[in-house]
Design an enzyme around this catalytic site. Structure first.
Site, PDB file in Angstrom:
ATOM      1  N   LYS A  29       1.338   4.077  -2.887  1.00 53.47           N
ATOM      2  CA  LYS A  29       1.007   5.477  -2.622  1.00 53.47           C
ATOM      3  C   LYS A  29       2.227   6.367  -2.897  1.00 53.47           C
ATOM      4  CE  LYS A  29      -2.706   6.666  -0.821  1.00 53.47           C
ATOM      5  NZ  LYS A  29      -4.010   7.042  -1.450  1.00 53.47           N
ATOM      6  N   TYR A  56       0.858  -1.206   0.000  1.00 53.27           N
ATOM      7  CA  TYR A  56       0.000   0.000   0.000  1.00 53.27           C
ATOM      8  C   TYR A  56       0.887   1.246   0.000  1.00 53.27           C
ATOM      9  CZ  TYR A  56      -2.870   3.705   2.185  1.00 53.27           C
ATOM     10  OH  TYR A  56      -3.487   4.896   2.496  1.00 53.27           O
TER      11      TYR A  56
HETATM   12  N1  LIG Z   1      -8.464   6.026   6.633  1.00 51.70           N
HETATM   13  C1  LIG Z   1      -7.230   6.376   6.942  1.00 51.70           C
HETATM   14  O1  LIG Z   1      -6.799   6.262   8.120  1.00 51.70           O
HETATM   15  C2  LIG Z   1      -6.328   6.992   5.905  1.00 51.70           C
HETATM   16  C3  LIG Z   1      -5.086   7.484   6.318  1.00 51.70           C
HETATM   17  C4  LIG Z   1      -4.246   8.076   5.372  1.00 51.70           C
HETATM   18  C5  LIG Z   1      -4.647   8.176   4.066  1.00 51.70           C
HETATM   19  N2  LIG Z   1      -5.863   7.664   3.684  1.00 51.70           N
HETATM   20  C6  LIG Z   1      -6.246   7.819   2.278  1.00 51.70           C
HETATM   21  O2  LIG Z   1      -7.504   8.484   2.246  1.00 51.70           O
HETATM   22  C7  LIG Z   1      -8.234   8.058   1.101  1.00 51.70           C
HETATM   23  C8  LIG Z   1      -9.621   7.593   1.548  1.00 51.70           C
HETATM   24  O3  LIG Z   1      -9.433   6.473   2.418  1.00 51.70           O
HETATM   25  P1  LIG Z   1     -10.652   5.765   3.161  1.00 51.70           P
HETATM   26  O4  LIG Z   1     -10.231   5.491   4.552  1.00 51.70           O
HETATM   27  O5  LIG Z   1     -11.904   6.515   2.910  1.00 51.70           O
HETATM   28  O6  LIG Z   1     -10.669   4.372   2.390  1.00 51.70           O
HETATM   29  P2  LIG Z   1     -11.910   3.515   1.901  1.00 51.70           P
HETATM   30  O7  LIG Z   1     -13.041   3.590   2.872  1.00 51.70           O
HETATM   31  O8  LIG Z   1     -11.349   2.169   1.558  1.00 51.70           O
HETATM   32  O9  LIG Z   1     -12.361   4.272   0.580  1.00 51.70           O
HETATM   33  C9  LIG Z   1     -11.653   4.141  -0.618  1.00 51.70           C
HETATM   34  C10 LIG Z   1     -12.655   4.167  -1.744  1.00 51.70           C
HETATM   35  O10 LIG Z   1     -11.946   3.956  -2.979  1.00 51.70           O
HETATM   36  C11 LIG Z   1     -12.754   3.137  -3.799  1.00 51.70           C
HETATM   37  N3  LIG Z   1     -12.006   2.382  -4.791  1.00 51.70           N
HETATM   38  C12 LIG Z   1     -11.185   1.329  -4.589  1.00 51.70           C
HETATM   39  N4  LIG Z   1     -10.776   0.823  -5.756  1.00 51.70           N
HETATM   40  C13 LIG Z   1     -11.366   1.576  -6.733  1.00 51.70           C
HETATM   41  C14 LIG Z   1     -11.353   1.541  -8.139  1.00 51.70           C
HETATM   42  N5  LIG Z   1     -10.665   0.610  -8.827  1.00 51.70           N
HETATM   43  N6  LIG Z   1     -12.075   2.449  -8.825  1.00 51.70           N
HETATM   44  C15 LIG Z   1     -12.793   3.401  -8.175  1.00 51.70           C
HETATM   45  N7  LIG Z   1     -12.857   3.487  -6.825  1.00 51.70           N
HETATM   46  C16 LIG Z   1     -12.149   2.565  -6.125  1.00 51.70           C
HETATM   47  C17 LIG Z   1     -13.408   2.175  -2.824  1.00 51.70           C
HETATM   48  O11 LIG Z   1     -14.554   1.609  -3.417  1.00 51.70           O
HETATM   49  P3  LIG Z   1     -14.862   0.024  -3.223  1.00 51.70           P
HETATM   50  O12 LIG Z   1     -14.787  -0.231  -1.752  1.00 51.70           O
HETATM   51  O13 LIG Z   1     -16.208  -0.137  -3.790  1.00 51.70           O
HETATM   52  O14 LIG Z   1     -13.791  -0.690  -4.000  1.00 51.70           O
HETATM   53  C18 LIG Z   1     -13.714   3.067  -1.635  1.00 51.70           C
HETATM   54  O15 LIG Z   1     -15.002   3.621  -1.721  1.00 51.70           O
HETATM   55  C19 LIG Z   1      -7.401   6.984   0.426  1.00 51.70           C
HETATM   56  O16 LIG Z   1      -6.667   7.561  -0.621  1.00 51.70           O
HETATM   57  C20 LIG Z   1      -6.452   6.528   1.515  1.00 51.70           C
HETATM   58  O17 LIG Z   1      -5.253   6.018   0.984  1.00 51.70           O
HETATM   59  C21 LIG Z   1      -6.715   7.087   4.565  1.00 51.70           C
END
Ligand SMILES: NC(=O)c1ccc[n+]([C@@H]2O[C@H](COP(=O)([O-])OP(=O)(O)OC[C@H]3O[C@@H](n4cnc5c(N)ncnc54)[C@H](OP(=O)(O)O)[C@@H]3O)[C@@H](O)[C@H]2O)c1
Length: 299
Positions: free
Chosen positions: A127, A123
């Site tokens: 990134k 991951y």
């Molecule tokens: N949560 C954290 O603690 C955290 C920390 C640092 C950075 N981030 C970053 O913040 C962002 C949002 O994270 P989050 O926690 O909201 O994660 P999340 O709940 O897993 O949301 C990610 C979204 O991306 C979608 N996605 C995955 N593969 C895809 C594809 N091929 N085409 C289109 N959409 C796709 C997923 O849809 P499906 O589930 O339907 O595949 C999901 O709705 C990400 O970039 C993550 O790396 C998160």
């Protein structure tokens, strides 16, 4: 914006709509009850599609001013899947944004790109490469690197809560790695501000909350928020935990409760602040106790 049905994306859509923006959100999976596939009645347009298939979303980019890219493969997935979605998916989106003369791209990266131990963390590797593509794209971009994002239903919080709920809390390694959790509403506020401002930053921006603490103290805080006041911790040396995980990942990846990569939070500091010239109203202010309380109350 992409990732509109995700943990962060759902709040981001709501905040953008509330701020009066016209929003189209890429939704990957189906069957999310909160989403109307036609976008009718939600105040925004849901675009069903896959980052890897640009024709799914290209029409929605027509006339778009700003893209916020929050979609990513985030959980337990193979290295190939992380690379495809997070690197190739981002590359497709950047190409499409260029073709449609998008003014600005806000890329949601992760503090994990700065971790020292990313060798077995696909991951973080993906990134890192996605960030590189964004910064080299020639577009006006803002790269945000959130730390652990905390809120109701937060995937990371759920994983840590499983540990904090045990009678004796297992801590991988010495527990001294530092974290700086950010409340999801604060993180989303910063993403919106990055999209709205004309200010430019050429380097990525860390996006952490107002408090730094050790991962062990954070686990204790989670236990306390759950009413477990006197939990003890036990330290599990990484030299004992990692080798069986490596073997397990090789032979039974799907069944592993935890990956070596995900242990990076216990091994590397995940901290950082927005720069002093970031719009002051959008700087995260919610403290750890308060974000945990609000996460649990709103479950
Ligand atoms: N949560 C954290 O603690 C955290 C920390 C640092 C950075 N981030 C970053 O913040 C962002 C949002 O994270 P989050 O926690 O909201 O994660 P999340 O709940 O897993 O949301 C990610 C979204 O991306 C979608 N996605 C995955 N593969 C895809 C594809 N091929 N085409 C289109 N959409 C796709 C997923 O849809 P499906 O589930 O339907 O595949 C999901 O709705 C990400 O970039 C993550 O790396 C998160």
């Amino acid at each position: 914006m992409t990732g509109a049905a995700g943990f962060v994306g759902r709040r981001l859509v709501a905040r953008l709509v509330a701020a009066g923006h016209e929003v189209a959100g890429l939704v990957h999976g189906t069957g999310r009850p909160a989403l109307d596939p036609d976008g009718e009645g939600t105040g925004w347009q849901a675009v069903m599609g896959d980052l890897l298939i640009p024709r799914d979303y290209e029409p929605a980019l027509e006339g778009v001013d700003t893209v916020i890219h929050a979609a990513a493969a985030t959980g337990k997935a193979t290295p190939e899947h992380h690379w495809r979605v997070n690197v190739e998916g981002t590359a497709h989106l950047l190409d499409a944004a260029r073709r449609h003369n998008v003014r600005r791209v806000v890329h949601v990266s992760s503090i994990a790109v700065r971790f020292r131990h990313t060798k077995r963390y696909p991951y973080a590797q993906a990134k890192q490469e996605a960030e590189r593509l964004v910064l080299a794209s020639g577009l006006d971009t803002v790269v945000l690197r959130p730390t652990i994002i905390v809120g109701p239903g937060a995937p990371v919080l759920q994983a840590l809560e499983r540990l904090a709920r045990l009678p004796i809390i297992p801590v991988f390694g010495d527990g001294r790695a530092k974290v700086q959790p950010v409340f999801v509403e604060d993180a989303v506020g910063a993403m919106v501000a990055a999209a709205e401002t004309d200010r430019r930053w050429t380097a990525p921006l860390d996006l952490g909350g107002p408090e730094r603490l050790t991962i062990e103290a954070f686990l204790r805080a989670i236990a306390r928020a759950r009413g477990h006041v006197r939990r003890r911790t036990v330290h599990l040396p990484l030299s004992l935990v990692i080798p069986p995980l490596i073997v397990g990942e090789a032979v039974a990846f799907r069944f592993m409760p935890l990956t070596v990569g995900q242990l990076a939070t216990f091994r590397c500091d995940g901290i950082g602040d927005l720069p002093p010239d970031f719009p002051p109203d959008a700087v995260p202010r919610t403290g750890v106790a308060q974000m945990l309380e609000r996460s649990i109350a709103d479950e």
